[in-house]
Design an enzyme around this catalytic site. Sequence first.
Site, PDB file in Angstrom:
ATOM      1  N   TYR A 207       0.830  -1.212   0.000  1.00  0.00           N
ATOM      2  CA  TYR A 207       0.000   0.000   0.000  1.00  0.00           C
ATOM      3  C   TYR A 207       0.864   1.261   0.000  1.00  0.00           C
ATOM      4  O   TYR A 207       0.606   2.211  -0.744  1.00  0.00           O
ATOM      5  CB  TYR A 207      -0.909  -0.028   1.225  1.00  0.00           C
ATOM      6  CG  TYR A 207      -1.835   1.140   1.380  1.00  0.00           C
ATOM      7  CD1 TYR A 207      -2.948   1.303   0.558  1.00  0.00           C
ATOM      8  CD2 TYR A 207      -1.618   2.085   2.392  1.00  0.00           C
ATOM      9  CE1 TYR A 207      -3.811   2.377   0.725  1.00  0.00           C
ATOM     10  CE2 TYR A 207      -2.483   3.152   2.564  1.00  0.00           C
ATOM     11  CZ  TYR A 207      -3.580   3.292   1.734  1.00  0.00           C
ATOM     12  OH  TYR A 207      -4.427   4.350   1.900  1.00  0.00           O
ATOM     13  N   LYS A 211       0.900   4.078  -2.918  1.00  0.00           N
ATOM     14  CA  LYS A 211       0.540   5.467  -2.649  1.00  0.00           C
ATOM     15  C   LYS A 211       1.695   6.423  -2.936  1.00  0.00           C
ATOM     16  O   LYS A 211       1.475   7.572  -3.344  1.00  0.00           O
ATOM     17  CB  LYS A 211       0.069   5.614  -1.193  1.00  0.00           C
ATOM     18  CG  LYS A 211      -1.285   4.969  -0.931  1.00  0.00           C
ATOM     19  CD  LYS A 211      -2.369   5.559  -1.815  1.00  0.00           C
ATOM     20  CE  LYS A 211      -3.761   5.132  -1.410  1.00  0.00           C
ATOM     21  NZ  LYS A 211      -4.809   5.688  -2.296  1.00  0.00           N
TER      22      LYS A 211
END
Length: 329
Positions: A207, A211
Amino acid sequence: MTGSAITGDNPRTPGRNMCEGRVVIVTGAGRGLGRAHALAFAAEGAKVVVNDLDVGLDGGLGGGKGLGASLDRGLDRGPDRAGGSSGPAQQVVDEIRAAGGEAVAHGGDIATTDGASTLVAAALETYGRLDTLVNNAGFLRDRMLVNLDEDDWDAVMRVHVKGHFLPLKHAAAHWRAEAKAGRPVAARVVNTTSGAGLLGSVGQGNYAAAKAGIIGLTLVASAEMGRHGVQVNAIAPAARTRMTEATFAGLAALPEDVSPLVVWLGSAGSAGVTGRVFEAEGGRITVMEGWRPGPTADKGTRWTPADAGVAALKLLADAEPPQPVYGVR
């Protein structure tokens, strides 16, 4: 926790709202932050294309919290485009319409070329234009790195990075064509990064990498598309949603607290603001300042490994310490 950004019988005041006449796409808008953004744009007079694939927290089918069928290789759910029943997307559309706004649902997978292209087509075919794209869709598959499967890595990169890139690509192609045809363009893109992408987050290597990649994509898109009248920014939101309630149980800020900044960035009122990253939590807005040159040493010739090490240690002693990674104790 949920709440409506539209209050009262009909809060819209035609001709007086910030986004009157604008057409806005919001991905992942069936719940949480995306839902709050869609409702907030509608409250400011925008016509909204509400996209949601109705998946669980890990990308499984059905929108529940448990494990389910994977989206790793895409998902064939038929046309389910503008105008069809699309689960939570249609529910948000119904809320907007009940409050006097205009909206249409799109249930396609925006991490596929077909899903992204039909998403942009839904705006153009339904409302005749597209002004703002809010890339928000995503899910989590949290693991410590040594326990992180390749499929979990690929699935999270796919929905976040590819799911930002493809809608942006198709929207940008439309706006470039409009600009080349001599028609005025005041387009806006709001991407969604995270504190994990800015600082890192223990147990979220996939993640955090995704991002961080979105920040890079934002900077490149801003530089490339500015000449065509397109502004591209990113937000790093912090709010209590089904994605954050387990990992950050103490987080009290609501999704609706983030949406006002997103609406402004997506409006004509943000003219001149591009290539920036904002952090938003509750009533706090912060401009995030990225990598900048710090202390420097220049020998004027090649270093030896030993001398490079000595120089690096001296530079680090003069440098600002990095912000801590989320989850480090």
